[in-house]
Design a protein around this motif. Sequence first.
Motif, PDB file in Angstrom:
ATOM      1  N   LEU A  76      36.886   6.989  -8.044  1.00 42.62           N
ATOM      2  CA  LEU A  76      35.854   6.971  -9.713  1.00 42.62           C
ATOM      3  C   LEU A  76      34.377   7.509  -9.326  1.00 42.62           C
ATOM      4  O   LEU A  76      33.799   6.804  -9.470  1.00 42.62           O
ATOM      5  CB  LEU A  76      35.356   5.740  -9.561  1.00 42.62           C
ATOM      6  CG  LEU A  76      37.075   4.805  -9.659  1.00 42.62           C
ATOM      7  CD1 LEU A  76      36.954   3.158  -9.312  1.00 42.62           C
ATOM      8  CD2 LEU A  76      37.463   4.733 -11.442  1.00 42.62           C
ATOM      9  N   ARG A 322      44.104  -9.894 -13.876  1.00 43.58           N
ATOM     10  CA  ARG A 322      42.677  -9.602 -13.003  1.00 43.58           C
ATOM     11  C   ARG A 322      42.368  -7.658 -12.974  1.00 43.58           C
ATOM     12  O   ARG A 322      41.748  -7.265 -12.747  1.00 43.58           O
ATOM     13  CB  ARG A 322      42.495  -9.794 -11.684  1.00 43.58           C
ATOM     14  CG  ARG A 322      41.882  -9.240 -10.411  1.00 43.58           C
ATOM     15  CD  ARG A 322      40.242  -8.876 -11.101  1.00 43.58           C
ATOM     16  NE  ARG A 322      39.750  -8.140  -9.694  1.00 43.58           N
ATOM     17  CZ  ARG A 322      39.694  -7.071 -10.300  1.00 43.58           C
ATOM     18  NH1 ARG A 322      40.234  -6.661 -11.066  1.00 43.58           N
ATOM     19  NH2 ARG A 322      38.715  -6.313  -8.925  1.00 43.58           N
ATOM     20  N   LEU A 326      39.995  -3.147 -15.632  1.00 41.27           N
ATOM     21  CA  LEU A 326      39.292  -2.249 -15.713  1.00 41.27           C
ATOM     22  C   LEU A 326      40.198  -1.804 -17.011  1.00 41.27           C
ATOM     23  O   LEU A 326      38.888  -1.402 -18.123  1.00 41.27           O
ATOM     24  CB  LEU A 326      39.490  -1.302 -14.554  1.00 41.27           C
ATOM     25  CG  LEU A 326      38.577   0.055 -14.303  1.00 41.27           C
ATOM     26  CD1 LEU A 326      37.371   0.177 -14.507  1.00 41.27           C
ATOM     27  CD2 LEU A 326      39.686   0.541 -13.331  1.00 41.27           C
ATOM     28  N   TYR A 372      32.960  -7.997 -12.740  1.00 42.23           N
ATOM     29  CA  TYR A 372      33.690  -9.129 -12.693  1.00 42.23           C
ATOM     30  C   TYR A 372      33.978  -7.598 -10.953  1.00 42.23           C
ATOM     31  O   TYR A 372      33.395  -7.496 -10.243  1.00 42.23           O
ATOM     32  CB  TYR A 372      35.912  -9.090 -13.291  1.00 42.23           C
ATOM     33  CG  TYR A 372      35.676  -7.046 -12.717  1.00 42.23           C
ATOM     34  CD1 TYR A 372      34.874  -5.662 -14.308  1.00 42.23           C
ATOM     35  CD2 TYR A 372      36.873  -6.978 -12.108  1.00 42.23           C
ATOM     36  CE1 TYR A 372      35.248  -4.642 -13.579  1.00 42.23           C
ATOM     37  CE2 TYR A 372      36.917  -5.425 -11.703  1.00 42.23           C
ATOM     38  CZ  TYR A 372      36.366  -4.614 -12.245  1.00 42.23           C
ATOM     39  OH  TYR A 372      36.828  -3.052 -13.031  1.00 42.23           O
ATOM     40  N   HIS A 374      35.521  -8.419  -6.258  1.00 42.21           N
ATOM     41  CA  HIS A 374      35.911  -9.190  -5.216  1.00 42.21           C
ATOM     42  C   HIS A 374      34.672  -9.594  -4.880  1.00 42.21           C
ATOM     43  O   HIS A 374      34.114  -9.626  -4.104  1.00 42.21           O
ATOM     44  CB  HIS A 374      36.527  -8.149  -4.115  1.00 42.21           C
ATOM     45  CG  HIS A 374      37.188  -7.079  -5.505  1.00 42.21           C
ATOM     46  ND1 HIS A 374      38.055  -7.439  -5.186  1.00 42.21           N
ATOM     47  CD2 HIS A 374      36.840  -5.781  -5.431  1.00 42.21           C
ATOM     48  CE1 HIS A 374      38.749  -6.213  -5.893  1.00 42.21           C
ATOM     49  NE2 HIS A 374      37.678  -4.990  -5.998  1.00 42.21           N
ATOM     50  N   HIS A 381      31.935  -5.765  -9.389  1.00 46.10           N
ATOM     51  CA  HIS A 381      31.605  -4.233 -10.137  1.00 46.10           C
ATOM     52  C   HIS A 381      31.098  -4.261 -11.090  1.00 46.10           C
ATOM     53  O   HIS A 381      31.649  -4.706 -12.408  1.00 46.10           O
ATOM     54  CB  HIS A 381      34.017  -3.587 -10.890  1.00 46.10           C
ATOM     55  CG  HIS A 381      34.532  -3.124  -9.257  1.00 46.10           C
ATOM     56  ND1 HIS A 381      33.843  -2.763  -8.206  1.00 46.10           N
ATOM     57  CD2 HIS A 381      35.565  -4.010  -8.658  1.00 46.10           C
ATOM     58  CE1 HIS A 381      34.798  -2.862  -7.826  1.00 46.10           C
ATOM     59  NE2 HIS A 381      35.777  -3.398  -7.588  1.00 46.10           N
ATOM     60  N   GLU A 418      32.976   0.339  -2.222  1.00 42.96           N
ATOM     61  CA  GLU A 418      34.255   0.293  -1.914  1.00 42.96           C
ATOM     62  C   GLU A 418      34.749   1.923  -3.204  1.00 42.96           C
ATOM     63  O   GLU A 418      35.681   2.705  -2.517  1.00 42.96           O
ATOM     64  CB  GLU A 418      35.528  -0.538  -2.555  1.00 42.96           C
ATOM     65  CG  GLU A 418      35.564  -1.308  -3.842  1.00 42.96           C
ATOM     66  CD  GLU A 418      36.650  -2.170  -4.283  1.00 42.96           C
ATOM     67  OE1 GLU A 418      37.046  -2.498  -3.439  1.00 42.96           O
ATOM     68  OE2 GLU A 418      36.858  -2.761  -5.489  1.00 42.96           O
ATOM     69  N   HIS A 419      33.972   2.048  -3.949  1.00 42.07           N
ATOM     70  CA  HIS A 419      34.297   3.357  -4.697  1.00 42.07           C
ATOM     71  C   HIS A 419      33.691   4.462  -3.806  1.00 42.07           C
ATOM     72  O   HIS A 419      34.195   5.693  -3.852  1.00 42.07           O
ATOM     73  CB  HIS A 419      33.888   2.991  -5.959  1.00 42.07           C
ATOM     74  CG  HIS A 419      34.547   2.345  -7.083  1.00 42.07           C
ATOM     75  ND1 HIS A 419      34.089   2.099  -7.797  1.00 42.07           N
ATOM     76  CD2 HIS A 419      35.844   1.620  -6.209  1.00 42.07           C
ATOM     77  CE1 HIS A 419      34.729   0.474  -8.269  1.00 42.07           C
ATOM     78  NE2 HIS A 419      35.978   0.206  -7.093  1.00 42.07           N
TER      79      HIS A 419
END
Length: 477
Positions: A76, A322, A326, A372, A374, A381, A418-419
């Motif tokens: 991403l 969930r 995206l 939204y 984790h 995010h 994480e991205h």
Amino acid sequence: MPLNEAVLAGLENIVGKGNVAADAAARYVYGSDASIHHHTPDAVVRPGCTDEVSRIVGLCDKELVPLTTRGAGTGLSGQAVPVKGGIVLEMMRMNRVLSVRVEDLYCEVEPGVVFAGLNRALEPHGYWWPPAPGSGDVCTIGGMIANSASGIRTVKYGATRDLVLGLEVVLADGTVIETGNRGLKNASGYQLEKLFVGSEGTLGIITKARLRIVPRPKSSGSLIASFPSLEAAGGAISQVYRNRLVPSALEIMDRNCIQAVKRKFGTPLPDAEALIIIEMDGDRRVVEEDLKAAGEICRAAGAGDIDYATDPAKVAMIWESRKQVLPSMASFGGKGPISVADDLGMPVSKVPEVVRTFGEIARRNGLIIGAYGHAGEGNIHGKVLIDVKSARDWEAARRATDEIYEAVLKAGGTVSAEHGIGITRARLFRLERGASIEVMRRIKKALDPKGILNPGKMFDAPDDMLSENRYILGECD
Ligand code: LAC
Ligand code: ZN
């Protein structure tokens, strides 16, 4: 500059004519990943084994051809976009699960194995490899390692970085090295295998990986709880930890994300300022007890609706909603999402405060921002939605990004949990990491002195995110 005929012939000689593509269509397609960036490579090369990778890299090293490694292209942040041209090395042909060694708690795979495919191969053994990125049905293990991918299960099982025991890597001059070992512990010198995890293809090419595998949980159950405010949701999360519960997933959605999912898919989610979804796994009795305890915690923190689910169909529905965030945010409010400031990491307890700031920033800059992610790991995010054809919106997005990031830094956070960095987050990454960037540069220089591996990324990406984005090229108002 196009590749010269001799280099093209050399590449064809290594992998066979059918595994080199230099036609306009292939070059265009391989100029994109799942980010906003685009740059056309000169050729796409598909190796079938480590030896071929080594010879390709050797050739690129000699001819100074930039080489960008790619798995399924689900990144991403532009990690697989070949900004300096040259070749894209597509690893999907190297897709074998080489061994599953349950008694040694590891498996060995080639980089083109797909995450979901690996877990299908582990399932008959009663094992799995847990990091579960949103793109798990298509993304490759090599790409996950190169970017230290993670997802909803990281909160209990760790990210890719925590679950790599060893790697085979081809270095920039074509040398093949083995890192790590075959045991579970390793105190022997620098842990080079960890160095390559998250290096985004800038230090070497992963051609084999040994991954720690984990027994599949005997059962799992989830609950979804709605809250009248982000603070109340945050309060519940803090209490989950204070009460020594260990969720296998702990996710949050704000009002915009809830509304986007409801509108796009008609999913029956409650109207609320925030939802949290908690999953517990393990022995059935313990799962039930822990879920009940988590529900009571949510109730005491001010939750309205609380929906428990141990029945697989209901659990699937909850998690599907969930997953739908995206795609739902892709068209919410007539605007489109851009991947800036969308992968923030921060201490768990700071999530409500930072997410509330997003709302203020959105209002100030005339944008829509949904949050939204984790929450149990403080990984949020933030989806910034703009009219991608509007230069004004891009400028507003830039201001909003800086403001979001300022709030995240103030909270002790990071630009990517994480991205990855790639191109999208490079400017902020440099600001955040300060003097340690110089150490990373030295490592890069030592391992890739000619700078052929994924050039133009992380430290070297341009400061201006607008200059590298595909919508702006003469198409804006
Ligand atoms: C998710 C991806 C975008 O969590 O990281 O949905
Ligand atoms: Zn995520």
